[in-house]
Design a protein around this motif. Structure first.
Motif, PDB file in Angstrom:
ATOM      1  N   LEU A  52     -15.164  28.232 -37.373  1.00 36.24           N
ATOM      2  CA  LEU A  52     -16.461  27.722 -37.853  1.00 36.24           C
ATOM      3  C   LEU A  52     -16.318  27.170 -39.270  1.00 36.24           C
ATOM      4  CD1 LEU A  52     -18.854  30.537 -36.549  1.00 36.24           C
ATOM      5  CD2 LEU A  52     -18.435  28.281 -35.511  1.00 36.24           C
ATOM      6  N   GLU A  53     -15.530  27.872 -40.086  1.00 37.71           N
ATOM      7  CA  GLU A  53     -15.322  27.424 -41.469  1.00 37.71           C
ATOM      8  C   GLU A  53     -14.650  26.062 -41.513  1.00 37.71           C
ATOM      9  OE1 GLU A  53     -16.655  29.179 -43.724  1.00 37.71           O
ATOM     10  OE2 GLU A  53     -15.823  28.448 -45.605  1.00 37.71           O
ATOM     11  N   GLU A  54     -13.722  25.858 -40.573  1.00 39.03           N
ATOM     12  CA  GLU A  54     -12.922  24.628 -40.585  1.00 39.03           C
ATOM     13  C   GLU A  54     -13.616  23.444 -39.917  1.00 39.03           C
ATOM     14  OE1 GLU A  54      -8.609  26.986 -40.467  1.00 39.03           O
ATOM     15  OE2 GLU A  54      -9.280  25.890 -38.703  1.00 39.03           O
ATOM     16  N   THR A  55     -14.584  23.731 -39.051  1.00 40.32           N
ATOM     17  CA  THR A  55     -15.147  22.634 -38.255  1.00 40.32           C
ATOM     18  C   THR A  55     -16.620  22.362 -38.518  1.00 40.32           C
ATOM     19  OG1 THR A  55     -15.755  24.109 -36.418  1.00 40.32           O
ATOM     20  CG2 THR A  55     -13.544  23.116 -36.350  1.00 40.32           C
ATOM     21  N   GLN A  56     -17.324  23.276 -39.162  1.00 38.15           N
ATOM     22  CA  GLN A  56     -18.773  23.146 -39.296  1.00 38.15           C
ATOM     23  C   GLN A  56     -19.179  22.929 -40.751  1.00 38.15           C
ATOM     24  OE1 GLN A  56     -20.858  23.338 -36.409  1.00 38.15           O
ATOM     25  NE2 GLN A  56     -18.816  23.137 -35.518  1.00 38.15           N
ATOM     26  N   GLY A  57     -20.294  22.270 -40.926  1.00 33.80           N
ATOM     27  CA  GLY A  57     -20.855  22.121 -42.267  1.00 33.80           C
ATOM     28  C   GLY A  57     -21.658  23.354 -42.638  1.00 33.80           C
ATOM     29  N   GLY A  58     -22.552  23.191 -43.575  1.00 34.39           N
ATOM     30  CA  GLY A  58     -23.381  24.321 -43.994  1.00 34.39           C
ATOM     31  C   GLY A  58     -22.666  25.183 -45.013  1.00 34.39           C
ATOM     32  N   MET A  59     -23.226  26.351 -45.257  1.00 28.06           N
ATOM     33  CA  MET A  59     -22.698  27.239 -46.295  1.00 28.06           C
ATOM     34  C   MET A  59     -21.235  27.592 -46.050  1.00 28.06           C
ATOM     35  SD  MET A  59     -24.083  31.055 -47.255  1.00 28.06           S
ATOM     36  CE  MET A  59     -25.755  30.524 -47.628  1.00 28.06           C
ATOM     37  N   LYS A  60     -20.429  27.530 -47.106  1.00 33.28           N
ATOM     38  CA  LYS A  60     -19.032  27.950 -47.018  1.00 33.28           C
ATOM     39  C   LYS A  60     -18.952  29.470 -47.099  1.00 33.28           C
ATOM     40  CE  LYS A  60     -16.807  24.198 -46.354  1.00 33.28           C
ATOM     41  NZ  LYS A  60     -16.102  24.063 -45.046  1.00 33.28           N
ATOM     42  N   LEU A  61     -18.114  30.048 -46.273  1.00 28.50           N
ATOM     43  CA  LEU A  61     -18.005  31.508 -46.238  1.00 28.50           C
ATOM     44  C   LEU A  61     -16.621  32.016 -46.642  1.00 28.50           C
ATOM     45  CD1 LEU A  61     -20.127  32.209 -43.045  1.00 28.50           C
ATOM     46  CD2 LEU A  61     -20.793  32.466 -45.440  1.00 28.50           C
ATOM     47  N   LEU A  62     -15.830  31.103 -47.224  1.00 30.26           N
ATOM     48  CA  LEU A  62     -14.579  31.499 -47.882  1.00 30.26           C
ATOM     49  C   LEU A  62     -14.515  30.745 -49.208  1.00 30.26           C
ATOM     50  CD1 LEU A  62     -11.857  31.469 -45.057  1.00 30.26           C
ATOM     51  CD2 LEU A  62     -12.700  33.468 -46.296  1.00 30.26           C
ATOM     52  N   PRO A  63     -14.023  31.392 -50.271  1.00 28.71           N
ATOM     53  CA  PRO A  63     -13.913  30.711 -51.558  1.00 28.71           C
ATOM     54  C   PRO A  63     -12.911  29.561 -51.470  1.00 28.71           C
ATOM     55  CG  PRO A  63     -13.535  33.093 -51.775  1.00 28.71           C
ATOM     56  CD  PRO A  63     -13.529  32.771 -50.319  1.00 28.71           C
ATOM     57  N   ALA A  64     -12.977  28.627 -52.416  1.00 24.61           N
ATOM     58  CA  ALA A  64     -12.036  27.505 -52.438  1.00 24.61           C
ATOM     59  C   ALA A  64     -10.673  27.923 -52.978  1.00 24.61           C
ATOM     60  CB  ALA A  64     -12.607  26.370 -53.292  1.00 24.61           C
ATOM     61  N   ASP A  65     -10.640  28.876 -53.892  1.00 30.41           N
ATOM     62  CA  ASP A  65      -9.386  29.299 -54.514  1.00 30.41           C
ATOM     63  C   ASP A  65      -8.559  30.153 -53.554  1.00 30.41           C
ATOM     64  OD1 ASP A  65      -7.710  29.883 -57.031  1.00 30.41           O
ATOM     65  OD2 ASP A  65      -8.190  31.878 -56.252  1.00 30.41           O
ATOM     66  N   PRO A  66      -7.265  29.814 -53.381  1.00 26.93           N
ATOM     67  CA  PRO A  66      -6.446  30.551 -52.403  1.00 26.93           C
ATOM     68  C   PRO A  66      -6.341  32.059 -52.648  1.00 26.93           C
ATOM     69  CG  PRO A  66      -5.350  28.516 -53.040  1.00 26.93           C
ATOM     70  CD  PRO A  66      -6.541  28.669 -53.954  1.00 26.93           C
ATOM     71  N   ARG A  67      -6.239  32.462 -53.915  1.00 20.23           N
ATOM     72  CA  ARG A  67      -6.158  33.914 -54.177  1.00 20.23           C
ATOM     73  C   ARG A  67      -7.479  34.604 -53.835  1.00 20.23           C
ATOM     74  NH1 ARG A  67      -1.815  35.978 -57.149  1.00 20.23           N
ATOM     75  NH2 ARG A  67      -0.421  34.375 -57.949  1.00 20.23           N
ATOM     76  N   GLU A  68      -8.580  33.929 -54.144  1.00 16.66           N
ATOM     77  CA  GLU A  68      -9.883  34.525 -53.818  1.00 16.66           C
ATOM     78  C   GLU A  68     -10.092  34.554 -52.301  1.00 16.66           C
ATOM     79  OE1 GLU A  68     -12.952  32.572 -56.036  1.00 16.66           O
ATOM     80  OE2 GLU A  68     -12.101  33.170 -57.972  1.00 16.66           O
ATOM     81  N   ARG A  69      -9.643  33.495 -51.629  1.00 20.69           N
ATOM     82  CA  ARG A  69      -9.715  33.480 -50.163  1.00 20.69           C
ATOM     83  C   ARG A  69      -8.908  34.644 -49.592  1.00 20.69           C
ATOM     84  NH1 ARG A  69     -10.895  28.273 -48.027  1.00 20.69           N
ATOM     85  NH2 ARG A  69      -9.517  28.393 -46.226  1.00 20.69           N
ATOM     86  N   ALA A  70      -7.710  34.838 -50.160  1.00 21.75           N
ATOM     87  CA  ALA A  70      -6.840  35.905 -49.659  1.00 21.75           C
ATOM     88  C   ALA A  70      -7.486  37.274 -49.859  1.00 21.75           C
ATOM     89  CB  ALA A  70      -5.480  35.844 -50.342  1.00 21.75           C
ATOM     90  N   ARG A  71      -8.153  37.448 -50.996  1.00 23.16           N
ATOM     91  CA  ARG A  71      -8.812  38.741 -51.222  1.00 23.16           C
ATOM     92  C   ARG A  71      -9.983  38.930 -50.259  1.00 23.16           C
ATOM     93  NH1 ARG A  71     -13.047  40.701 -54.509  1.00 23.16           N
ATOM     94  NH2 ARG A  71     -12.890  42.977 -54.728  1.00 23.16           N
ATOM     95  N   ALA A  72     -10.776  37.881 -50.048  1.00 26.47           N
ATOM     96  CA  ALA A  72     -11.901  37.988 -49.105  1.00 26.47           C
ATOM     97  C   ALA A  72     -11.377  38.316 -47.708  1.00 26.47           C
ATOM     98  CB  ALA A  72     -12.702  36.690 -49.085  1.00 26.47           C
ATOM     99  N   ARG A  73     -10.296  37.642 -47.328  1.00 19.97           N
ATOM    100  CA  ARG A  73      -9.736  37.918 -45.993  1.00 19.97           C
ATOM    101  C   ARG A  73      -9.146  39.318 -45.909  1.00 19.97           C
ATOM    102  NH1 ARG A  73      -7.502  31.923 -45.421  1.00 19.97           N
ATOM    103  NH2 ARG A  73      -8.721  31.226 -43.628  1.00 19.97           N
ATOM    104  N   SER A  74      -8.493  39.755 -46.973  1.00 20.00           N
ATOM    105  CA  SER A  74      -7.905  41.100 -46.959  1.00 20.00           C
ATOM    106  C   SER A  74      -8.989  42.163 -46.792  1.00 20.00           C
ATOM    107  CB  SER A  74      -7.107  41.329 -48.249  1.00 20.00           C
ATOM    108  OG  SER A  74      -6.690  42.670 -48.342  1.00 20.00           O
ATOM    109  N   LEU A  75     -10.077  42.013 -47.530  1.00 20.77           N
ATOM    110  CA  LEU A  75     -11.179  42.980 -47.397  1.00 20.77           C
ATOM    111  C   LEU A  75     -11.781  42.914 -45.982  1.00 20.77           C
ATOM    112  CD1 LEU A  75     -12.812  42.398 -50.897  1.00 20.77           C
ATOM    113  CD2 LEU A  75     -11.866  44.581 -50.094  1.00 20.77           C
ATOM    114  N   ALA A  76     -11.899  41.718 -45.455  1.00 21.98           N
ATOM    115  CA  ALA A  76     -12.416  41.577 -44.086  1.00 21.98           C
ATOM    116  C   ALA A  76     -11.521  42.324 -43.108  1.00 21.98           C
ATOM    117  CB  ALA A  76     -12.504  40.098 -43.708  1.00 21.98           C
ATOM    118  N   GLN A  77     -10.215  42.239 -43.338  1.00 21.04           N
ATOM    119  CA  GLN A  77      -9.273  42.844 -42.399  1.00 21.04           C
ATOM    120  C   GLN A  77      -9.187  44.366 -42.536  1.00 21.04           C
ATOM    121  OE1 GLN A  77      -5.750  40.346 -42.903  1.00 21.04           O
ATOM    122  NE2 GLN A  77      -7.009  38.543 -42.477  1.00 21.04           N
ATOM    123  N   VAL A  78      -9.547  44.876 -43.698  1.00 23.31           N
ATOM    124  CA  VAL A  78      -9.657  46.338 -43.812  1.00 23.31           C
ATOM    125  C   VAL A  78     -10.636  46.848 -42.748  1.00 23.31           C
ATOM    126  CG1 VAL A  78     -10.559  48.217 -45.265  1.00 23.31           C
ATOM    127  CG2 VAL A  78      -9.025  46.497 -46.257  1.00 23.31           C
TER     128      VAL A  78
END
Lengths: 215, 215
Positions: free
Chosen positions: B73-99
């Protein structure tokens, strides 16, 4: 880069393969999980979860969780791409990866095995039924999907190695360690053997890391 | 879009929130998991894993695994972004999600609870110790990380909702259902309450879906 890992960690194995395939120079610091080094204050300050891998890319906070690390490497590093360009193909590769990394691997990690033995008083052999059930459930899903879905090629998604393959092989190498019968999973086996023939995978293999038992 | 889900599925809840936040029109078909509809041939033809969510975006094969769907959805849809633009911040958001999505949620799904009761003959109340251990272990990791890591803001990663929050809230709503004491997790609670105040989250709440018990 610098990674805290362990020879037998399936999650660290995935990240080693990605770094080898992308040609990233790294050093791995092997924690002694049996001695509980992952729960000592020095490491808990790095990852409060007490889990490997934890990856340092230069300065800055550690990166944790293997799938998040794989995405980070994909987004920031050159070298071989490990996700397809097409969003639907990417989604399928990620979904297959998560069958392992979400729905299978977390069920047989040491802390779960320890809880089953200590809390329920299960002898080790009986506890292992839980682990075997996790393995066979995960392998069944992979086999059904890989043998029927149109996206499967030489590897899980088409003819290029993806995150799905890194997760598949991290599960596959456990079948030998835990004595899981692999006969019902010919498609998984075909892909696993293609992966093990790659130098980047062979060099990352758990049994070729420091601390691993002699084969 | 068309999604197969269920009122109580934590994974379907995450996807509903993302679609609401992005303004994606969707229809949800609610499978009766208690009646085993997820294991009937019609649904196994859609997802051989017998698990929800399964999402159809127009024609083409179904998309499965909640985190893979969120990335799609993040890659194909418009609207609100649900991952940060910065790779380190994206990685942290994903890491917390995966916990949550890797290390916590898969340990308490119905098939695991059923295996514990049927294979080990555990009465339901004793089986629930396993579930409670999964919840408290996951919540402890989230609390430690969110209360100490610099990236935490109004939400898990900074001041914008991310995949980490969708996973956090999908775990949080289970604490009430399973009677988990939430007092030790004030940071998780603060973020959960901020999320529940959002209309997109409130509308997606499990207890507001067809088939949910009256509150």
């Amino acid at each position: 880069m610098k990674m805290y890992g362990n020879w037998r960690s399936a999650a660290a194995f995935r990240v080693r393969i990605a770094m080898n395939l992308k040609g990233i120079a790294y050093e791995e610091i092997f924690l002694d999980l049996d001695a509980g080094e992952q729960f000592k204050p020095d490491f808990l300050a790095i990852n409060p979860q007490g889990a490997v891998p934890a990856l340092f890319d230069g300065d800055g906070p550690p990166l944790t969780q293997s799938l998040a690390i794989l995405d980070y490497l994909e987004e920031t590093q050159g070298g071989m791409k490990l996700l397809p360009a097409d969003p639907r193909e990417r989604a399928r590769a990620r979904s297959l990866a998560q069958v392992v990394a979400c729905d299978t691997h977390p069920l047989y990690v040491p802390r779960v095995r320890t809880f089953l033995m200590e809390h329920y008083g299960l002898p080790r052999e009986k506890m292992l039924d839980f682990l075997r059930n996790a393995f066979t459930t995960g392998l069944n899903v992979l086999e059904k999907r890989l043998s029927t879905e149109a996206g499967t090629g030489r590897y899980c998604q088409g003819d290029a190695v993806s995150h799905a393959d890194l997760c598949l092989i991290s599960l596959w190498v456990g079948t030998g360690i835990f004595g899981i019968d692999t006969a019902p999973y010919p498609t998984v086996k075909r892909i696993a053997e293609a992966l093990l023939a790659l130098d980047a995978v062979a060099r990352a293999h758990p049994l070729r890391q420091p601390g691993a038992p002699a084969q």
